[in-house]
Each structure stands twice: as C-alpha cells, then as structure tokens.
Design an enzyme around this catalytic site. Structure first.
Site, PDB file in Angstrom:
ATOM      1  CE  LYS A 134      -2.102  -0.931   3.919  1.00 16.94           C
ATOM      2  NZ  LYS A 134      -1.589  -2.246   4.315  1.00 16.94           N
ATOM      3  NE  ARG A 170      -3.904  -1.232   9.940  1.00 14.40           N
ATOM      4  CZ  ARG A 170      -2.901  -0.762   9.214  1.00 14.40           C
ATOM      5  NH1 ARG A 170      -2.984   0.406   8.647  1.00 14.40           N
ATOM      6  NH2 ARG A 170      -1.811  -1.472   9.066  1.00 14.40           N
ATOM      7  NE  ARG A 175       7.699  -3.220   5.986  1.00 17.10           N
ATOM      8  CZ  ARG A 175       6.388  -2.940   5.998  1.00 17.10           C
ATOM      9  NH1 ARG A 175       5.772  -2.648   4.878  1.00 17.10           N
ATOM     10  NH2 ARG A 175       5.710  -2.966   7.115  1.00 17.10           N
ATOM     11  NE  ARG A 210       6.846  -0.372   9.600  1.00 12.86           N
ATOM     12  CZ  ARG A 210       5.668  -0.369   8.973  1.00 12.86           C
ATOM     13  NH1 ARG A 210       5.548   0.197   7.782  1.00 12.86           N
ATOM     14  NH2 ARG A 210       4.619  -0.924   9.529  1.00 12.86           N
ATOM     15  NE  ARG A 264       2.506  -4.762  11.183  1.00 10.28           N
ATOM     16  CZ  ARG A 264       3.593  -4.831  10.416  1.00 10.28           C
ATOM     17  NH1 ARG A 264       4.694  -5.395  10.859  1.00 10.28           N
ATOM     18  NH2 ARG A 264       3.580  -4.295   9.229  1.00 10.28           N
TER      19      ARG A 264
HETATM   20  P1  ADP Z   1       1.339  -1.976   7.615  1.00  6.85           P
HETATM   21  O1  ADP Z   1       0.253  -1.754   6.598  1.00  6.85           O
HETATM   22  O2  ADP Z   1       2.577  -2.493   7.024  1.00  6.85           O
HETATM   23  O3  ADP Z   1       0.881  -2.775   8.817  1.00  6.85           O
HETATM   24  P2  ADP Z   1       1.143   0.801   8.551  1.00  6.85           P
HETATM   25  O4  ADP Z   1       2.249   1.758   8.438  1.00  6.85           O
HETATM   26  O5  ADP Z   1      -0.096   1.045   7.744  1.00  6.85           O
HETATM   27  O6  ADP Z   1       1.795  -0.600   8.237  1.00  6.85           O
HETATM   28  O7  ADP Z   1       0.669   0.680  10.085  1.00  6.85           O
HETATM   29  C1  ADP Z   1       1.585   0.468  11.132  1.00  6.85           C
HETATM   30  C2  ADP Z   1       0.858   0.421  12.480  1.00  6.85           C
HETATM   31  O8  ADP Z   1       0.214   1.698  12.732  1.00  6.85           O
HETATM   32  C3  ADP Z   1      -0.258  -0.599  12.614  1.00  6.85           C
HETATM   33  O9  ADP Z   1       0.230  -1.889  12.969  1.00  6.85           O
HETATM   34  C4  ADP Z   1      -1.117   0.034  13.730  1.00  6.85           C
HETATM   35  O10 ADP Z   1      -0.512  -0.142  15.003  1.00  6.85           O
HETATM   36  C5  ADP Z   1      -1.025   1.520  13.413  1.00  6.85           C
HETATM   37  N1  ADP Z   1      -2.105   1.987  12.525  1.00  6.85           N
HETATM   38  C6  ADP Z   1      -1.960   2.514  11.283  1.00  6.85           C
HETATM   39  N2  ADP Z   1      -3.145   2.834  10.745  1.00  6.85           N
HETATM   40  C7  ADP Z   1      -4.089   2.495  11.664  1.00  6.85           C
HETATM   41  C8  ADP Z   1      -5.502   2.549  11.696  1.00  6.85           C
HETATM   42  N3  ADP Z   1      -6.211   3.021  10.660  1.00  6.85           N
HETATM   43  N4  ADP Z   1      -6.144   2.103  12.824  1.00  6.85           N
HETATM   44  C9  ADP Z   1      -5.453   1.631  13.863  1.00  6.85           C
HETATM   45  N5  ADP Z   1      -4.110   1.540  13.891  1.00  6.85           N
HETATM   46  C10 ADP Z   1      -3.423   1.961  12.805  1.00  6.85           C
END
Ligand code: ADP
Length: 186
Positions: free
Chosen positions: A14, A89, A128, A130, A141
């Site tokens: 994404k 999400r 990755r 991170r 996750r």
């Molecule tokens: P990825 O898609 O690789 O999991 P993101 O950068 O989108 O990574 O998200 C990293 C973290 O940020 C998530 O695991 C969560 O803890 C938090 N997060 C991001 N977006 C949301 C959301 N819309 N609702 C709740 N937590 C979020």
C-alpha cells in the site's frame, strides 16, 4: 478527481503504491502509519499515546485514529484529491470516514484492494526491517488484519467502487494495474 482508498494486509504494498500514485496524480498521500511513526519520532503527545500499539502490532484505538484523520482531511491541500493508505482499518473507521466525507461534501472514488498471499506477505515483511517487522509482531498484525480489517471489505462490497488488484507482482506491474483501475475516475 482521485479520491482513493488503498486497502490490503500489511506488506501488500500500500505504502509503495500510494507514494507512486501520489507523485503521478499530484495529490497528497495520507498514511496513518507514517503519521504515527513521525509522531513517535518527534515524541509528541500523539506519539507517546500510540507507541505501544505500533510496537506490539495492535490497532491504535478508533477514536484516536478517526480524530487524526478528521484533522488531516480539514487541511486545504486535500481539495483536489487524496490517497488514503492504512485507513480505514476497522468497520467503525469505515463508517466514520463516510461521515467525515459527507461533512465536507466529498466522496471516495475507488477502494483499491491489494491482494497478496499470506506466505508472500510474511516474506516481504521479514525482508523490510522496520521496528514492527519482527516475526511475532508480524503474526499479530496479520491476525489483526484477519479479525478487524478484512471485514471492512464487506462494507465496501455493497458499493460498486471496490476494485481487487493482484499485488503479487513487481512494483511497476502493480502500479500499472492500479493505473488502469483508476483511469477515467472523475
Ligand atoms: P502496515 O500496513 O505495514 O501494517 P502501517 O504503516 O499502515 O503498516 O501501520 C503500522 C501500524 O500503525 C499498525 O500496525 C497500527 O498499530 C497503526 N495503525 C496505522 N493505521 C491504523 C488505523 N487506521 N487504525 C489503527 N491503527 C493503525
């Protein structure tokens, strides 16, 4: 006008695709994960509030995320379009987004669902490096994705703007698939 929601599990690509689309379409890329990571790096109040959730691969509470997105969507640069990455999400977040958009007389044009097998997701995430890409946190996750995030698809399946994109190819190929899916959106 491009008002796009990039949807998919962690590791689906994404962020990469949103960044490429944002450059091409010249509209802001709004990544909730990036906003949280910057807040953590800056040690702001928001950062302190969300750090543990990110470290553990849990979702930040809906109310915190929704407030932040409301704030972001009130900035003037979103007038000509936007790309949401990592939001919504959960089903309550999707409902809140509908509400937020109707408050500003906007609507989304497409939900792009990037589909990638779980085996490939794990392989990509492990590569990755991170902070939240350790094996245990990745498993958490993915569990959160299955439980809380995948049901959001049913919410969007009721409409006609959900497009499934095969995300298991090279970055450029996926980008061109997305371009065909969004070409002609008004
Ligand atoms: P990825 O898609 O690789 O999991 P993101 O950068 O989108 O990574 O998200 C990293 C973290 O940020 C998530 O695991 C969560 O803890 C938090 N997060 C991001 N977006 C949301 C959301 N819309 N609702 C709740 N937590 C979020």
């Amino acid at each position: 006008m491009a008002r796009l929601i990039l949807f998919g599990p962690p590791g689906a690509g994404k962020g990469t695709q949103a960044a490429a689309l944002s450059r091409q379409l010249k509209v802001p890329h709004i990544s909730t994960g990036d906003i949280f990571r910057s807040a953590i790096a800056a040690r702001s109040d928001l950062g302190l509030k969300v750090q543990n959730y990110l470290d553990e691969g849990k979702l930040v509470p809906d109310v915190v995320v929704i407030d932040m997105v409301r704030d972001r969507l009130s900035q003037p640069d979103i007038a000509e379009g936007w790309i949401l990455d990592g939001f919504p999400r959960t089903v309550p977040q999707a409902q809140a987004l509908d509400q937020l958009l109707s408050e500003i007389n906007q609507d989304y044009s497409r939900v792009l669902n990037l589909q990638v097998s779980e085996a490939l997701l794990i392989e990509r995430l492990l590569g990755r490096q991170r902070k939240d890409d350790t094996e245990d946190v990745i498993q958490e996750r993915l569990r959160v994705y299955r439980n809380d995030t995948a049901p959001v698809l049913a919410f969007y399946e009721q409409g006609t703007r959900l497009v499934n994109i095969d995300g298991a190819a090279d970055v450029e190929i996926v980008t061109s698939r997305i371009q065909s899916a969004v070409s002609g959106v008004e």
